[in-house]
Design a protein around this motif. Structure first.
Motif, PDB file in Angstrom:
ATOM      1  N   GLY A 101       4.015  18.228  -0.312  1.00  0.00           N
ATOM      2  CA  GLY A 101       2.682  17.648  -0.357  1.00  0.00           C
ATOM      3  C   GLY A 101       2.472  16.672   0.776  1.00  0.00           C
ATOM      4  O   GLY A 101       3.261  16.592   1.731  1.00  0.00           O
ATOM      5  N   SER A 102       1.413  15.943   0.681  1.00  0.00           N
ATOM      6  CA  SER A 102       1.079  14.957   1.704  1.00  0.00           C
ATOM      7  C   SER A 102       0.420  13.762   1.053  1.00  0.00           C
ATOM      8  O   SER A 102      -0.153  13.854  -0.029  1.00  0.00           O
ATOM      9  N   LEU A 103       0.521  12.628   1.750  1.00  0.00           N
ATOM     10  CA  LEU A 103      -0.055  11.372   1.281  1.00  0.00           C
ATOM     11  C   LEU A 103      -0.811  10.739   2.438  1.00  0.00           C
ATOM     12  O   LEU A 103      -0.391  10.839   3.595  1.00  0.00           O
ATOM     13  N   SER A 104      -1.914  10.112   2.148  1.00  0.00           N
ATOM     14  CA  SER A 104      -2.689   9.410   3.159  1.00  0.00           C
ATOM     15  C   SER A 104      -2.994   8.016   2.653  1.00  0.00           C
ATOM     16  O   SER A 104      -3.678   7.863   1.637  1.00  0.00           O
ATOM     17  N   VAL A 105      -2.447   7.017   3.335  1.00  0.00           N
ATOM     18  CA  VAL A 105      -2.687   5.616   2.984  1.00  0.00           C
ATOM     19  C   VAL A 105      -3.571   5.015   4.072  1.00  0.00           C
ATOM     20  O   VAL A 105      -3.168   4.940   5.233  1.00  0.00           O
ATOM     21  N   ILE A 106      -4.766   4.623   3.715  1.00  0.00           N
ATOM     22  CA  ILE A 106      -5.734   4.078   4.668  1.00  0.00           C
ATOM     23  C   ILE A 106      -5.935   2.597   4.359  1.00  0.00           C
ATOM     24  O   ILE A 106      -6.280   2.237   3.226  1.00  0.00           O
ATOM     25  N   GLN A 107      -5.739   1.752   5.372  1.00  0.00           N
ATOM     26  CA  GLN A 107      -5.860   0.314   5.177  1.00  0.00           C
ATOM     27  C   GLN A 107      -7.028  -0.224   5.990  1.00  0.00           C
ATOM     28  O   GLN A 107      -7.328   0.270   7.080  1.00  0.00           O
ATOM     29  N   THR A 108      -7.688  -1.209   5.433  1.00  0.00           N
ATOM     30  CA  THR A 108      -8.799  -1.858   6.114  1.00  0.00           C
ATOM     31  C   THR A 108      -8.499  -3.340   6.244  1.00  0.00           C
ATOM     32  O   THR A 108      -7.664  -3.885   5.548  1.00  0.00           O
ATOM     33  N   GLY A 109      -9.204  -4.003   7.134  1.00  0.00           N
ATOM     34  CA  GLY A 109      -9.006  -5.429   7.342  1.00  0.00           C
ATOM     35  C   GLY A 109      -7.883  -5.695   8.327  1.00  0.00           C
ATOM     36  O   GLY A 109      -6.943  -4.913   8.467  1.00  0.00           O
ATOM     37  N   ASN A 110      -7.984  -6.801   9.048  1.00  0.00           N
ATOM     38  CA  ASN A 110      -6.972  -7.239  10.022  1.00  0.00           C
ATOM     39  C   ASN A 110      -6.727  -6.212  11.116  1.00  0.00           C
ATOM     40  O   ASN A 110      -5.681  -6.211  11.751  1.00  0.00           O
ATOM     41  N   GLY A 111      -7.660  -5.308  11.335  1.00  0.00           N
ATOM     42  CA  GLY A 111      -7.466  -4.264  12.331  1.00  0.00           C
ATOM     43  C   GLY A 111      -7.248  -2.896  11.731  1.00  0.00           C
ATOM     44  O   GLY A 111      -7.308  -1.894  12.421  1.00  0.00           O
ATOM     45  N   GLY A 112      -6.959  -2.830  10.426  1.00  0.00           N
ATOM     46  CA  GLY A 112      -6.782  -1.546   9.759  1.00  0.00           C
ATOM     47  C   GLY A 112      -5.454  -0.896  10.078  1.00  0.00           C
ATOM     48  O   GLY A 112      -4.633  -1.400  10.839  1.00  0.00           O
ATOM     49  N   GLY A 113      -5.242   0.243   9.465  1.00  0.00           N
ATOM     50  CA  GLY A 113      -4.006   0.974   9.681  1.00  0.00           C
ATOM     51  C   GLY A 113      -3.947   2.177   8.768  1.00  0.00           C
ATOM     52  O   GLY A 113      -4.793   2.358   7.884  1.00  0.00           O
ATOM     53  N   SER A 114      -2.949   3.024   8.980  1.00  0.00           N
ATOM     54  CA  SER A 114      -2.805   4.210   8.148  1.00  0.00           C
ATOM     55  C   SER A 114      -1.372   4.707   8.192  1.00  0.00           C
ATOM     56  O   SER A 114      -0.613   4.394   9.112  1.00  0.00           O
ATOM     57  N   TRP A 115      -1.016   5.473   7.171  1.00  0.00           N
ATOM     58  CA  TRP A 115       0.266   6.173   7.120  1.00  0.00           C
ATOM     59  C   TRP A 115       0.010   7.533   6.487  1.00  0.00           C
ATOM     60  O   TRP A 115      -0.575   7.619   5.408  1.00  0.00           O
ATOM     61  N   SER A 116       0.428   8.584   7.163  1.00  0.00           N
ATOM     62  CA  SER A 116       0.148   9.936   6.688  1.00  0.00           C
ATOM     63  C   SER A 116       1.439  10.746   6.660  1.00  0.00           C
ATOM     64  O   SER A 116       1.699  11.555   7.554  1.00  0.00           O
ATOM     65  N   PRO A 117       2.265  10.540   5.632  1.00  0.00           N
ATOM     66  CA  PRO A 117       3.538  11.256   5.576  1.00  0.00           C
ATOM     67  C   PRO A 117       3.417  12.613   4.900  1.00  0.00           C
ATOM     68  O   PRO A 117       2.518  12.864   4.090  1.00  0.00           O
ATOM     69  N   THR A 118       4.343  13.494   5.238  1.00  0.00           N
ATOM     70  CA  THR A 118       4.567  14.719   4.491  1.00  0.00           C
ATOM     71  C   THR A 118       5.650  14.450   3.453  1.00  0.00           C
ATOM     72  O   THR A 118       6.639  13.772   3.749  1.00  0.00           O
ATOM     73  N   ALA A 119       5.460  14.976   2.246  1.00  0.00           N
ATOM     74  CA  ALA A 119       6.361  14.664   1.137  1.00  0.00           C
ATOM     75  C   ALA A 119       7.053  15.936   0.651  1.00  0.00           C
ATOM     76  O   ALA A 119       6.430  16.992   0.522  1.00  0.00           O
ATOM     77  N   ALA A 124       0.810  -1.215   0.000  1.00  0.00           N
ATOM     78  CA  ALA A 124       0.000   0.000   0.000  1.00  0.00           C
ATOM     79  C   ALA A 124       0.844   1.267   0.000  1.00  0.00           C
ATOM     80  O   ALA A 124       0.615   2.187  -0.794  1.00  0.00           O
ATOM     81  N   ALA A 125       1.803   1.361   0.925  1.00  0.00           N
ATOM     82  CA  ALA A 125       2.582   2.594   1.030  1.00  0.00           C
ATOM     83  C   ALA A 125       3.398   2.871  -0.228  1.00  0.00           C
ATOM     84  O   ALA A 125       3.300   3.963  -0.802  1.00  0.00           O
ATOM     85  N   PRO A 126       4.218   1.920  -0.723  1.00  0.00           N
ATOM     86  CA  PRO A 126       4.985   2.230  -1.933  1.00  0.00           C
ATOM     87  C   PRO A 126       4.108   2.423  -3.164  1.00  0.00           C
ATOM     88  O   PRO A 126       4.447   3.208  -4.053  1.00  0.00           O
ATOM     89  N   ALA A 127       2.964   1.735  -3.235  1.00  0.00           N
ATOM     90  CA  ALA A 127       2.072   1.936  -4.377  1.00  0.00           C
ATOM     91  C   ALA A 127       1.511   3.359  -4.378  1.00  0.00           C
ATOM     92  O   ALA A 127       1.415   4.000  -5.421  1.00  0.00           O
ATOM     93  N   GLY A 128       1.134   3.838  -3.188  1.00  0.00           N
ATOM     94  CA  GLY A 128       0.648   5.208  -3.107  1.00  0.00           C
ATOM     95  C   GLY A 128       1.730   6.218  -3.436  1.00  0.00           C
ATOM     96  O   GLY A 128       1.466   7.234  -4.096  1.00  0.00           O
ATOM     97  N   ILE A 129       2.972   5.949  -2.999  1.00  0.00           N
ATOM     98  CA  ILE A 129       4.084   6.854  -3.288  1.00  0.00           C
ATOM     99  C   ILE A 129       4.325   6.931  -4.791  1.00  0.00           C
ATOM    100  O   ILE A 129       4.459   8.016  -5.369  1.00  0.00           O
ATOM    101  N   GLN A 130       4.392   5.781  -5.445  1.00  0.00           N
ATOM    102  CA  GLN A 130       4.732   5.793  -6.867  1.00  0.00           C
ATOM    103  C   GLN A 130       3.663   6.484  -7.697  1.00  0.00           C
ATOM    104  O   GLN A 130       3.966   7.152  -8.686  1.00  0.00           O
ATOM    105  N   LYS A 131       2.388   6.356  -7.315  1.00  0.00           N
ATOM    106  CA  LYS A 131       1.325   7.054  -8.036  1.00  0.00           C
ATOM    107  C   LYS A 131       1.489   8.562  -7.880  1.00  0.00           C
ATOM    108  O   LYS A 131       1.327   9.334  -8.844  1.00  0.00           O
ATOM    109  N   MET A 132       1.831   8.984  -6.680  1.00  0.00           N
ATOM    110  CA  MET A 132       2.042  10.406  -6.438  1.00  0.00           C
ATOM    111  C   MET A 132       3.250  10.917  -7.222  1.00  0.00           C
ATOM    112  O   MET A 132       3.222  12.011  -7.796  1.00  0.00           O
TER     113      MET A 132
END
Length: 669
Positions: free
Chosen positions: A429-447, A288-296
């Motif tokens: 900029g900023s990125l927000s990675v929101i995960q669902t399932g298995n308890g969920g999770g998130s990563w919100s870095p500044t870029a 999730a995190a690297p996929a979101g980064i590469q799209k950005m």
């Protein structure tokens, strides 16, 4: 709870109870409370006067239970002498202190129990855990006439069935011995446990004669000594046959997710379901995190290069001195003669008085953007999304993720010639990675990012290239969904990126006001995720927090490729000295993870490493972009564009849709 009230009342009645009993779920663990109370033997106790044993109904020794058909529990008072083994005294206070028995600090009190009153049976107590934590136990054992052997089973109620999750066997001679096992299980709030003693053998050969126990404690216990590290459930066995496969596994230290679930299900996490083990001991979607980064990164590179529609259709003057501007669009000899006459009459760009004719588009496709000999500053912004990022690497415990991001870009560009431009840019900029399932999770870095770019237009063809570097840093949170409770672990996660992009195509003038541009956009991103350690996944083991669920993420590298192949069409509409250019682009796109490793994690209780597999993102589809560009007489240019991706993931995600918007402003000096 009523159970808690009973525990307090029993402890209050017991001379062995103290403040340090906190966390001990076993009530009446020293067998000091009976209903009605047995007489207290004299002090000092001793045979033959005053000491005794009793076989009484289990209801008189709350809250202990027995599996014996006659429901009898056998209690001894200190100093009673039987026909075999001589008098047996309770645990001496000095002995309890030396052993660190903080649960019953005055020693053994007045009474203790013998397993099996009249027949083989199990002496047990059922408790309910009030909060999630790491469980331990402590008790004292003594042989009667010699070495006796007993077994302790710790059981948990699962789906209405008592399941043994820990079983330990002890053999003890004719001296009280304290047995302690710390941090053996993870227990969740609300779970029911059963603490069960069974006689395995006795020195007399008669199971009803022997195996004394006293001072039982079980729960979130507090010890006088610092608690040790958790046991390592992945430690390879040191005995038995050694196979080549076992040697290789021990050397590499690698575990598969399946092995982790199996091993933890048979160790200190035995009370958790496989789903809870995965949620607690595995990272979320590793793609999730690297996929979101590469799209950005891809969207950022395309915004810098303006490659999709090349969003700045600059205007040019009609005349150069007394001659028509060579870049001026004329569609006939008559129009050229008319232009010459106008420029000879009043040379220069101001020679034509009609404001709608003062500036125009260029004649040749490569000059469509006019002359770029001056320094230009620009600012742009964009939003991006990548939805339904799936990761089937954990089998049945797949969890979806979505990313949203955006950035502001700013740069300076200098024309080295009418066909060659070089520039520098920066971004935040900023990125927000929101995960669902298995308890969920998130990563919100500044870029943050910086880079160089250039464009070259030698005729109707053009080519652009970009090289950039970026950093991402922010808090990552991982939800831990256990079977009946939830926790959260987090850490400061950072990554760095390297980007390269290439655009090429050909401009084709369909008419004076219509431009067709087939083009190819290609970008590559290399992403290095740095190592970091989680906090917040600790569990209580008495008065000490024990590191259980916190993961140590090792560095992880991946690479990604984006391709966009399509055609755009732009139509100019003049409003006075302003050019308004609506445009559209239709293209085929593809996104792939083209290289990288599995995410490797360490556990705080093991030196072994676990490789959590990622998935190889592979999606493609149709991209539609609609834009509106505006260029004023002095080439102050603004644009706005919306993009929609309608794609398909080659794995199991099916149809996908992502949307984005971008825009900007360019100011010439």
């Amino acid at each position: 709870m009523a159970t808690g009230c009973l525990a307090l009342s029993l402890l209050a009645e017991s001379p062995k109870a103290g403040a340090q009993d906190r966390g001990n779920l076993i009530q009446n663990g020293g067998f000091e409370t009976q209903v009605p109370a047995l007489p207290i033997p004299p002090d000092p106790p001793g045979p033959p006067t005053g000491s005794f044993f009793r076989q009484i109904d289990a209801s008189q020794v709350p809250p202990w239970s027995t599996s014996a058909s006659d429901n009898k529990i056998e209690l001894w008072s200190s100093g009673f002498s039987a026909s075999s083994g001589g008098p047996v005294f309770t645990i001496a206070p000095a002995q309890a202190t030396a052993a660190g028995d903080v649960f019953f600090p005055v020693g053994g009190g007045n009474f203790f129990a013998e397993l099996n009153a009249t027949r083989p049976s199990t002496l047990s107590q059922t408790v309910t855990l009030g909060r999630t934590g790491v469980l331990s136990y402590s008790f004292w054992h003594r042989g009667r006439a010699g070495a006796d052997t007993m077994k302790l089973d710790v059981q948990v109620l699962k789906d209405g069935v008592w399941t043994t999750v820990r079983s330990d066997t002890y053999q003890t001679g004719q001296a009280w011995t304290n047995y302690v096992q710390k941090n053996i299980l993870i227990g969740e709030a609300g779970q029911q446990f059963r603490f069960a003693y069974t006689a395995e053998s006795t020195a007399t050969g008669n199971l009803s004669i022997g195996n004394f126990i006293d001072n039982a404690a079980f729960g979130l216990l507090e010890f006088s000594q610092p608690e040790p590290e958790l046991p390592d459930p992945f430690e390879p066995p040191t005995t038995g046959e050694v196979t080549p496969e076992a040697v290789v596994e021990a050397v590499t230290g690698e575990l598969t997710p399946e092995a982790v679930v199996e091993d933890l299900s048979n160790s200190f996490a035995a009370t958790l379901s496989p789903q809870a083990i995965v949620s607690g001991f595995f990272p979320r979607n590793t793609d999730a995190a690297p996929a979101g980064i590469q799209k950005m990164l891809n969207d950022s590179a395309m915004a810098v290069l303006n490659s999709t529609l090349d969003v700045e259709p600059l205007q040019i003057p009609l005349c150069r001195g007394s001659e028509p501007n060579p870049q001026r669009y004329v569609d006939s000899e008559k129009a050229l003669a008319q232009a010459k006459a106008e420029c000879e009459k009043q040379p220069g760009p101001k020679s034509v008085h009609a404001p709608d004719k003062r500036f125009t588009f260029a004649d040749q496709p490569n000059d469509f953007y006019g002359e770029r000999r001056r320094l230009r500053a620009w600012v742009r912004g964009f939003s991006t999304s990548l939805t339904n990022i799936d990761n089937p690497g954990l089998g049945n415990w797949v969890n979806r993720a979505d990313s949203r991001g955006g950035a502001s870009l700013f740069g300076l560009e200098k024309s080295l010639s009418p066909s060659t431009q070089l520039g520098v840019y920066g971004s935040v900029g900023s990125l927000s990675v929101i995960q669902t399932g298995n308890g969920g999770g998130s990563w919100s870095p500044t870029a943050y990012g910086v880079g160089l770019y250039g464009r070259w237009s030698p005729g109707p063809y053009f080519i652009g290239a970009l090289a950039g570097y970026g950093t991402f840093s922010g808090s990552q949170t991982r939800g831990i969904q256990l079977d009946s409770s939830a926790l959260s672990a987090s850490g400061q996660k950072s990554a760095e990126s390297f980007t390269a992009a290439l655009v090429t195509g050909r401009r084709i003038n369909l008419s004076r006001n219509t431009l067709l541009t087939p083009s190819l956009n290609l970008s590559w991103s290399g992403i290095n995720e740095h190592a970091f350690v989680e906090t917040g996944g600790e569990l209580s083991g008495g008065n000490t927090s024990i590191n259980v669920f916190n993961l140590n993420y090792l560095p992880n590298n991946t690479s990604w490729t984006n391709l966009d192949l399509g055609v755009s069409i732009a139509q100019t509409v003049r409003q006075g000295t302003t050019l308004i250019v609506p445009s559209a682009r239709l293209s085929w796109f593809g996104t792939w993870r083209t290289g990288g490793n599995d995410q490797v994690v360490d556990y705080p209780f093991s030196s072994r490493q676990v490789q959590v597999p990622g998935a190889w993102l592979n999606r493609s589809g149709l991209r539609v972009a609609l834009g509106l560009n505006v260029a004023t007489r002095h080439n102050l240019a603004v644009y706005l564009r919306g993009v929609a991706d309608f794609g398909y993931d080659s794995r199991e995600n099916g149809a996908l849709a992502d949307y984005g918007i971008n825009g900007g402003l360019t100011i010439p000096f």
